[in-house]
Write a protein that holds these residues in place. Structure first.
Motif: not given
Length: 148
Positions: A1-15
């Motif tokens: 597999m050439s891609t991987k799903s990862m969690p992302v910090l969102t703008l909502q999380g940053a706020r």
């Protein structure tokens, strides 16, 4: 597999992180510069509280940059960056952005660093405390799989 799903910090999380960090800074009576970056080290959110040191703006951003990029709190460098120490001079790396002062704390979710909170204006322990409260709020709000 050439891609991987990862969690992302969102703008909502940053706020969420900024709000919690601001609250803690108010509780301890130290106005802060508060920066939140994502896992690619880009700024997601920033707040300069009234009375925060103007010279600490870049420091807060760079603490978050370092914590996310090195996947560790900036406080780990304290004993290693003095002349003769194993990490002496590391602060000159990354165009001088590498911060070795406490106050940068990574946000970890599902074992992956998704970003970091960086705070500056107080003492290093105060900065780390305030950043830590921002991280704790993100982890509490966005799930039990998230961990520090």
């Amino acid at each position: 597999m050439s891609t991987k799903s990862m969690p992302v910090l969102t703008l909502q999380g940053a706020r969420t992180a900024v709000a919690a960090a601001e609250k803690r800074a108010q509780e301890i009576g130290v106005p802060m510069n508060i920066a939140v970056v994502d896992s690619s080290l880009h700024l997601l959110a920033f707040a300069r509280m009234d009375g925060a040191k103007l010279t600490s703006v870049d420091i807060a951003i760079n603490k978050a940059f370092t914590a996310a990029g090195h996947r560790a709190p900036t406080s780990i460098y304290k004993d290693n960056v003095w002349p003769g120490g194993p990490a002496f001079g590391i602060n000159n790396s990354n165009g001088g952005r590498f911060m070795t002062i406490a106050g940068g704390v990574p946000v970890v979710q599902d074992g992956v660093v998704v970003g970091a909170v960086g705070c500056s204006t107080g003492t290093p322990p105060q900065d780390e405390d305030v950043a830590g409260k921002g991280v704790e709020a993100v982890v509490k709000t966005f799930g039990p799989k998230a961990k520090l």
